[in-house]
Design an enzyme around this catalytic site. Structure first.
Site, PDB file in Angstrom:
ATOM      1  N   GLU A 125       8.984  10.497 -15.006  1.00  0.00           N
ATOM      2  CA  GLU A 125       9.300  10.413 -13.573  1.00  0.00           C
ATOM      3  C   GLU A 125       9.219   8.963 -13.101  1.00  0.00           C
ATOM      4  O   GLU A 125       8.453   8.182 -13.666  1.00  0.00           O
ATOM      5  CB  GLU A 125       8.255  11.201 -12.755  1.00  0.00           C
ATOM      6  N   LYS A 127       7.882   5.925 -10.912  1.00  0.00           N
ATOM      7  CA  LYS A 127       6.578   5.650 -10.291  1.00  0.00           C
ATOM      8  C   LYS A 127       6.840   4.844  -9.024  1.00  0.00           C
ATOM      9  O   LYS A 127       7.086   3.633  -9.082  1.00  0.00           O
ATOM     10  CB  LYS A 127       5.711   4.869 -11.280  1.00  0.00           C
ATOM     11  N   ASP A 129       6.297   2.883  -5.629  1.00  0.00           N
ATOM     12  CA  ASP A 129       5.258   1.935  -5.254  1.00  0.00           C
ATOM     13  C   ASP A 129       4.964   2.025  -3.760  1.00  0.00           C
ATOM     14  O   ASP A 129       5.694   1.479  -2.944  1.00  0.00           O
ATOM     15  CB  ASP A 129       5.789   0.538  -5.598  1.00  0.00           C
ATOM     16  N   TYR A 232       4.458  14.354  -6.261  1.00  0.00           N
ATOM     17  CA  TYR A 232       4.540  14.387  -7.720  1.00  0.00           C
ATOM     18  C   TYR A 232       3.495  15.277  -8.382  1.00  0.00           C
ATOM     19  O   TYR A 232       3.446  15.370  -9.595  1.00  0.00           O
ATOM     20  CB  TYR A 232       4.428  12.964  -8.282  1.00  0.00           C
ATOM     21  N   LYS A 322       4.853   0.339 -17.077  1.00  0.00           N
ATOM     22  CA  LYS A 322       5.084  -0.594 -15.963  1.00  0.00           C
ATOM     23  C   LYS A 322       6.254  -1.508 -16.304  1.00  0.00           C
ATOM     24  O   LYS A 322       6.342  -2.014 -17.414  1.00  0.00           O
ATOM     25  CB  LYS A 322       3.839  -1.460 -15.738  1.00  0.00           C
ATOM     26  N   CYS A 416      -6.777 -40.278  -7.284  1.00  0.00           N
ATOM     27  CA  CYS A 416      -6.595 -39.158  -6.358  1.00  0.00           C
ATOM     28  C   CYS A 416      -5.464 -39.506  -5.384  1.00  0.00           C
ATOM     29  O   CYS A 416      -5.495 -40.572  -4.762  1.00  0.00           O
ATOM     30  CB  CYS A 416      -7.897 -38.912  -5.606  1.00  0.00           C
ATOM     31  N   CYS A 419      -7.277 -40.015  -1.695  1.00  0.00           N
ATOM     32  CA  CYS A 419      -8.213 -41.082  -1.347  1.00  0.00           C
ATOM     33  C   CYS A 419      -8.160 -42.263  -2.314  1.00  0.00           C
ATOM     34  O   CYS A 419      -8.845 -43.266  -2.113  1.00  0.00           O
ATOM     35  CB  CYS A 419      -9.636 -40.532  -1.251  1.00  0.00           C
ATOM     36  N   CYS A 432     -11.035 -35.329  -8.611  1.00  0.00           N
ATOM     37  CA  CYS A 432     -11.328 -36.484  -7.777  1.00  0.00           C
ATOM     38  C   CYS A 432     -12.836 -36.460  -7.552  1.00  0.00           C
ATOM     39  O   CYS A 432     -13.371 -35.494  -7.018  1.00  0.00           O
ATOM     40  CB  CYS A 432     -10.600 -36.360  -6.429  1.00  0.00           C
ATOM     41  N   CYS A 437     -13.670 -37.451  -0.083  1.00  0.00           N
ATOM     42  CA  CYS A 437     -12.200 -37.399  -0.065  1.00  0.00           C
ATOM     43  C   CYS A 437     -11.752 -36.440   1.053  1.00  0.00           C
ATOM     44  O   CYS A 437     -12.225 -35.298   1.126  1.00  0.00           O
ATOM     45  CB  CYS A 437     -11.714 -36.905  -1.424  1.00  0.00           C
TER      46      CYS A 437
HETATM   47  S1  IVH Z   1       0.871  11.120 -11.412  1.00  0.00           S
HETATM   48  C1  IVH Z   1      -3.991  10.498 -12.059  1.00  0.00           C
HETATM   49  N1  IVH Z   1       3.339  10.549 -10.786  1.00  0.00           N
HETATM   50  O1  IVH Z   1       0.748   5.893  -9.299  1.00  0.00           O
HETATM   51  C2  IVH Z   1      -2.935  10.136 -11.118  1.00  0.00           C
HETATM   52  N2  IVH Z   1       1.644   9.117  -9.941  1.00  0.00           N
HETATM   53  O2  IVH Z   1      -1.865   5.130 -11.233  1.00  0.00           O
HETATM   54  C3  IVH Z   1      -1.739  10.918 -11.478  1.00  0.00           C
HETATM   55  N3  IVH Z   1       2.458   7.299  -8.522  1.00  0.00           N
HETATM   56  O3  IVH Z   1      -2.181   6.755  -7.738  1.00  0.00           O
HETATM   57  C4  IVH Z   1      -0.600  10.416 -10.796  1.00  0.00           C
HETATM   58  N4  IVH Z   1       4.581   7.816  -8.648  1.00  0.00           N
HETATM   59  O4  IVH Z   1      -0.161   7.091  -6.358  1.00  0.00           O
HETATM   60  C5  IVH Z   1       2.050  10.185 -10.654  1.00  0.00           C
HETATM   61  N5  IVH Z   1       5.558  10.203 -10.320  1.00  0.00           N
HETATM   62  C6  IVH Z   1       4.294   9.836 -10.172  1.00  0.00           C
HETATM   63  C7  IVH Z   1       3.900   8.719  -9.397  1.00  0.00           C
HETATM   64  C8  IVH Z   1       2.562   8.387  -9.311  1.00  0.00           C
HETATM   65  C9  IVH Z   1       3.693   6.980  -8.124  1.00  0.00           C
HETATM   66  C10 IVH Z   1       1.237   6.536  -8.163  1.00  0.00           C
HETATM   67  C11 IVH Z   1       0.121   7.419  -7.677  1.00  0.00           C
HETATM   68  C12 IVH Z   1      -1.079   7.110  -8.517  1.00  0.00           C
HETATM   69  C13 IVH Z   1      -0.648   5.934  -9.319  1.00  0.00           C
HETATM   70  C14 IVH Z   1      -1.096   6.152 -10.755  1.00  0.00           C
END
Ligand code: IVH
Length: 694
Positions: A125, A127, A129, A232, A322, A416, A419, A432, A437
């Site tokens: 899935e 992730k 932000d 999620y 990541k 420096c 000064c 320095c 200074c």
């Molecule tokens: S599962 C144990 N699925 O990412 C936490 N997290 O470090 C299980 N996040 O704090 C999370 N998209 O806020 C999961 N598809 C996704 C996500 C997701 C964003 C964030 C979530 C969590 C952090 C995980």
């Protein structure tokens, strides 16, 4: 620069970033999300481990505590954990960096083995932000929305979430029972841009903007932001029937009006395909209307989760991939040299402004002159810029192919730039040495007044600059001597603000010796060392008296903190000979002594504040070593409590160790303790010693 030196530089940068963001957080103006902060803390931990830094010498930080004053907190029925991450920094047993594909294969292998299966269906899935949120529904009605907080307790933001109008307040056909679902509040990019255009002072980026908005005490107007949430996970359910796989649960949520990213998920049974999907998804990232910082790979069958279990930090059913940080090319227009509070000269890249990871970057630290030479950065070069931890801009490398003829090497200055004093070198850094200074004076005063140090309310950097330039303030004690009328006459001040600053100064007088020591910007004295020195010496007088003896090479004094026998530990944990030499020489310098007497004169407390230490008889003076994962306490928290009770925490077991506190997977320290006959206790026993039984 050698590998170790580079890691040390990165650790120092992380230290500064973490302090900065903690302070911004405490001031109610966070600039990064919990997840962003966690990443910094995690990387810090990784580096500190690799460098073998003693726990007592490390920054004392707790990842992602997002509590805001004025918000009710509640305990999560199930903790909100983080995810383990595939990390480009991870090393294999041979010490070589481990490819992400190998890390993921290892993860799959372990799961298959634990579950005794040949094939493991997973779901991948995006992730997103933003900021995590947990929503409790009872009989289909939204009852409560809570932030992650420290993972165990979070802030109640129900009003704010309801006001958004984008999160379902009812879950249709969800039965009569209770269900808690988790997701991410996020700000779609187009909505963010539209909203930001209406603001006088634009928000830095959608992530931080969202975090700030959701912590507004008055929710009025939040509906105009366009902030939404995607879901999620179901954290737990009582009396609500649910399907047994993650992909079906997502469908179940979608059918009930909760936003999920079903169209973006991918199901497979192989690590190769999972990784391929993550890598392919990166190309789609630019086209999405929301920020994602990676992908999550999860075991699809929810019935297996209990068997897979979790550590105190992350569950074993999922892992995060990541994305590497965004990198952009731009022109290096110039190199400036800045002078820090302890005199350190740092080259700074002046860049043709470029938009990277959500903000426009026009300056970036080049860290030090050795690094500058290693990268062979020249004015006029095209350089690649990225944000470390997605926050602090860095020049990563030079695009050699684009180098223009005549691009000149930059030569480290001998004097420096502010000064003119001849510089001195210490290891890879250039300083320095002139404490008077003007840049150093300004930076030291800024630091003294800052939140990490004396936390003088109302005395921000702009005001410090004015009192230096217009009122001739040069030394911390001078700050306390400024007349209210003089403050009131400064730009953007006035009677009321001046009185507030005076009141702030009055309060700061009582912060105690540790804060003062930290505030004086003495080399090698950060927050932890300042606390340890204050705890040991109790008053500035006894510290200065000791410094004089140390400098005079009084054997007893030297032996106290830096024993000749390398097997023995000094009285101050983590204070090695080299830094002791530097610290006590600096403390004994006439200029520093003068500051101390000036501070005493104006009534600043120069003794340890009673509230800082609450000695507990069973712990005071005892040496502890922590090993393994403790069931509830984080290592930093355990260290803090032991120190606050007057105990010491060290990184290795010796005959002098009184207790080894062992958690899960304790490792070699446990074995050494057994061999030496040192008492081994568990967390419950530690809490009992601290007088805080479970
Ligand atoms: S599962 C144990 N699925 O990412 C936490 N997290 O470090 C299980 N996040 O704090 C999370 N998209 O806020 C999961 N598809 C996704 C996500 C997701 C964003 C964030 C979530 C969590 C952090 C995980």
């Amino acid at each position: 620069m050698g590998g170790r030196a580079r890691l040390e530089v990165e650790l120092e940068q992380l230290t500064q970033q973490i302090r900065y963001h903690e302070a911004a957080y405490r001031a109610g103006v966070p600039e990064i999300t919990d997840a962003g902060f966690d990443d910094l803390v995690e990387r810090y931990g990784e580096l500190a481990d690799r460098l073998g830094i003693d726990p007592s010498e490390r920054l004392d930080v707790q990842p992602g505590q997002d509590h805001t004053a004025g918000f009710e907190t509640v305990e999560h029925r199930e903790p909100m954990l983080s995810l383990e991450k595939l990390s480009p920094n991870r090393r294999g047993s041979s010490g070589e960096p481990m490819a992400l594909s190998d890390q993921l294969s290892a993860w799959f292998r372990r799961r298959r083995k634990e579950l005794e299966v040949d094939e493991l269906p997973v779901i991948v899935e995006p992730k997103v932000d933003g900021i995590s949120v947990s929503l409790l529904y009872a009989a289909g009605e939204l009852r409560r929305a809570v932030t992650r907080g420290d993972g165990h307790k979070g802030d109640v933001i129900t009003k704010q979430v309801v006001q958004l109008g984008t999160v379902p307040t009812k879950l249709e056909r969800a039965g009569k029972g209770e269900i808690e679902i988790r997701g991410e509040l996020y700000w779609p990019l187009a909505e963010f841009a539209r909203f930001n255009a209406t603001l006088e002072r634009p928000l830095i980026n959608p992530r931080n903007g969202c975090a700030g908005m959701m912590k507004r005490k008055d929710p009025a107007g939040l509906e105009a932001t366009g902030i939404r949430a995607f879901f999620y996970q179901v954290a737990w359910n009582d009396g609500v029937e649910l399907p047994s796989t993650q992909h079906e649960v997502l469908q179940w949520l979608a059918d009930r009006g909760a936003e999920v990213y079903l169209s973006e998920v991918f199901q497979t049974t192989t690590e190769e395909e999972a990784l391929q999907y993550c890598e392919d998804y990166q190309a789609r990232r630019e086209k999405l209307d929301y920020d994602i910082d990676g992908m999550v790979i999860k075991v699809d069958d929810l019935r297996l989760y209990a068997r897979l279990g979790a550590t105190g930090h992350h569950p074993h059913w999922g892992i995060a991939y990541k994305f590497p940080p965004e990198r952009k090319p731009t022109e290096l227009l110039d190199i400036e040299v800045s002078v820090g509070k302890s005199g350190k000269l740092t080259p700074v890249a002046i860049l043709e402004p470029v938009f990277v990871s959500g903000t426009t970057v026009s300056r970036a630290s080049l860290h030090n002159f050795v690094e500058l030479e290693r990268k062979d950065v020249r004015v006029g070069d095209t350089v690649l810029v990225e944000k470390a931890g997605e926050i602090i801009p860095q020049v990563v490398e030079v695009d050699r192919g684009k180098r223009k003829r005549g691009a000149k090497r930059f030569v480290a200055p001998n004097a420096c730039p502010t000064c003119g004093t001849e510089v001195v070198s210490e290891e890879i850094f250039v300083y320095c040495p002139n404490p008077a200074c003007p840049d150093q004076v300004r930076e030291r005063l800024r630091h003294f007044a800052s939140r990490q140090a004396m936390d003088i309310d109302g005395m921000g950097e702009v005001l410090v600059d004015q009192v230096v330039d217009r009122l001739g303030v040069r030394s911390p004690d001078d700050l306390f001597r400024i007349e209210t009328s003089a403050l009131a006459a400064l730009d953007r001040m006035g009677e009321k603000s001046a009185e507030r600053v005076k009141a702030g100064l009055e309060v700061a007088k009582g912060r105690g010796l540790a804060r003062v020591l930290n505030g004086l910007a003495i080399r090698h004295v950060g927050e932890t060392m300042a606390e340890d020195l204050a705890a040991y010496f109790k008053t500035a007088d006894s510290l200065l008296e000791f410094a004089a003896r140390y400098v005079a090479e009084d054997e007893e004094a030297v032996e106290t903190v830096a024993p000749a026998k390398s097997s023995e530990r000094g009285a101050i944990e983590g204070l090695a000979r080299k830094s002791a030499d530097s610290i006590f020489h600096e403390l004994d310098a006439p200029a520093v002594r003068k500051v101390f007497s000036g501070l005493a004169e104006v009534g600043v407390s120069l003794s340890v504040e009673a509230a800082d230490v609450r000695e507990v008889a069973d712990v005071a003076g005892k040496a502890f070593v922590l090993t393994g994962t403790l069931p509830t306490l984080k290592r930093t928290e355990a260290t803090k409590r032991i120190k606050a009770a007057g105990g010491k925490v060290s990184g290795s077991v010796s005959k002098k160790t009184d207790y080894v506190v062992a958690g899960d997977d304790p490792g070699s320290k446990h074995d050494k303790a057994q061999a030496l006959g040192v008492e081994i206790i568990d967390e419950a026993a530690l809490l009992a010693l601290l007088g805080e039984p479970d």
